[in-house]
Design an enzyme around this catalytic site. Sequence first.
Site, PDB file in Angstrom:
ATOM      1  N   GLN A  12       0.824  -1.218   0.000  1.00  0.00           N
ATOM      2  CA  GLN A  12       0.000   0.000   0.000  1.00  0.00           C
ATOM      3  C   GLN A  12       0.856   1.266   0.000  1.00  0.00           C
ATOM      4  O   GLN A  12       0.606   2.190  -0.771  1.00  0.00           O
ATOM      5  CB  GLN A  12      -0.922   0.004   1.226  1.00  0.00           C
ATOM      6  CG  GLN A  12      -1.945  -1.108   1.228  1.00  0.00           C
ATOM      7  CD  GLN A  12      -2.930  -0.980   2.371  1.00  0.00           C
ATOM      8  OE1 GLN A  12      -4.072  -0.569   2.179  1.00  0.00           O
ATOM      9  NE2 GLN A  12      -2.506  -1.331   3.560  1.00  0.00           N
ATOM     10  N   ASP A  43      15.503  -9.935  -1.638  1.00  0.00           N
ATOM     11  CA  ASP A  43      15.280 -10.490  -0.304  1.00  0.00           C
ATOM     12  C   ASP A  43      16.072  -9.637   0.669  1.00  0.00           C
ATOM     13  O   ASP A  43      17.297  -9.779   0.774  1.00  0.00           O
ATOM     14  CB  ASP A  43      15.731 -11.949  -0.267  1.00  0.00           C
ATOM     15  CG  ASP A  43      15.571 -12.577   1.115  1.00  0.00           C
ATOM     16  OD1 ASP A  43      15.082 -11.882   2.038  1.00  0.00           O
ATOM     17  OD2 ASP A  43      15.947 -13.759   1.277  1.00  0.00           O
ATOM     18  N   ILE A  44      15.393  -8.754   1.366  1.00  0.00           N
ATOM     19  CA  ILE A  44      16.104  -7.817   2.251  1.00  0.00           C
ATOM     20  C   ILE A  44      16.762  -8.525   3.437  1.00  0.00           C
ATOM     21  O   ILE A  44      17.596  -7.942   4.126  1.00  0.00           O
ATOM     22  CB  ILE A  44      15.186  -6.681   2.756  1.00  0.00           C
ATOM     23  CG1 ILE A  44      14.033  -7.219   3.621  1.00  0.00           C
ATOM     24  CG2 ILE A  44      14.672  -5.837   1.602  1.00  0.00           C
ATOM     25  CD1 ILE A  44      13.255  -6.143   4.346  1.00  0.00           C
ATOM     26  N   THR A 108       5.992   1.409  13.445  1.00  0.00           N
ATOM     27  CA  THR A 108       4.600   1.209  13.832  1.00  0.00           C
ATOM     28  C   THR A 108       4.279   1.650  15.252  1.00  0.00           C
ATOM     29  O   THR A 108       5.177   1.699  16.110  1.00  0.00           O
ATOM     30  CB  THR A 108       4.258  -0.297  13.708  1.00  0.00           C
ATOM     31  OG1 THR A 108       2.957  -0.558  14.210  1.00  0.00           O
ATOM     32  CG2 THR A 108       5.230  -1.151  14.513  1.00  0.00           C
ATOM     33  N   TYR A 132       5.073  -8.857  16.581  1.00  0.00           N
ATOM     34  CA  TYR A 132       5.172  -7.837  15.540  1.00  0.00           C
ATOM     35  C   TYR A 132       5.822  -6.570  16.091  1.00  0.00           C
ATOM     36  O   TYR A 132       6.785  -6.047  15.518  1.00  0.00           O
ATOM     37  CB  TYR A 132       3.780  -7.527  14.981  1.00  0.00           C
ATOM     38  CG  TYR A 132       3.740  -6.363  14.023  1.00  0.00           C
ATOM     39  CD1 TYR A 132       4.431  -6.408  12.818  1.00  0.00           C
ATOM     40  CD2 TYR A 132       3.000  -5.211  14.316  1.00  0.00           C
ATOM     41  CE1 TYR A 132       4.393  -5.340  11.932  1.00  0.00           C
ATOM     42  CE2 TYR A 132       2.960  -4.146  13.434  1.00  0.00           C
ATOM     43  CZ  TYR A 132       3.660  -4.211  12.253  1.00  0.00           C
ATOM     44  OH  TYR A 132       3.632  -3.141  11.380  1.00  0.00           O
TER      45      TYR A 132
END
Length: 289
Positions: A12, A43-44, A108, A132
């Site tokens: 997004q 692929d980080i 976040t 998370y």
Amino acid sequence: MKKILVTGCNGQLGRAIRKEYENEQITFINTDVIEAEGIIALDITDIDQVMRLIKSEKPDVIINCAAHTNVDACEKQWDLAYKINAIGPRNLSIAASEVNAKMIHVSTDYVFEGNGQKPYTEFDMPNPVSAYGKTKLEGERFVQQFADRYFILRTAWLYGDGKNFVKTMLRLAETHDEVSVVCDQLGTPTSAVELAKMIHYLEGTDNYGLFHATCEGDTNWAVFAEEIFKLAGKNVKVNHVTSEQYAQMNPASANRPAYSILDNYMLRLTSEYKMADWKDALQAYMKEL
């Protein structure tokens, strides 16, 4: 010409960033986990891959939109969440310093435990209660440790071009006359378009550091749903339920913050930039839909 490398470009925020810059002379290096037309597979979590690509492309700016954001899945997939949310940002930050690129990392509200009484500022102590949140906080720390020039932006309740709460509510409205939505979790719905604008603004400055980046104002999920239905002209009743009641109906494995209102304190103190009110941003998003 400025070169910007974006990870998670199909998410997004990645899509909103590309649209935000569409009228500028920018070379985009778009990367995601799966290769596609105009998109490089990256692929980080693989330091060699990251270093190879970034040393080759030499971007001026790296914007990390990649993350393992499935909150419940993170509880069961700790190693994977840690690799994507912590090791990934570490690798990108090391590479950014190698080529003297600005590093922009998106974090976040979940870095806070969510039992506050007033909006969290950048100076409040993080205390995540979910896998998370814990892995995202480690990602922040790695960016601070390894990137020479960085912006860390904590956002919340993000919606944009992709799977999100707004589209879920609109989909439910097609088949339901009423829905049950949690009313005791407080936060700020934030448009990916508004976050992309803030990233664009900060990227052009040397105002480095940690920033909270949510739309202005606050609400709860139930009122957010009511606003969505109102703007869409849908006659759907929203039943306000507690998190406990909702968990009984839809068992989940992760703790979610009850209070995750962020104060864009650093942005307010160090610039004149202001993000839109959440209701105005939602209205603009609904018009686009």
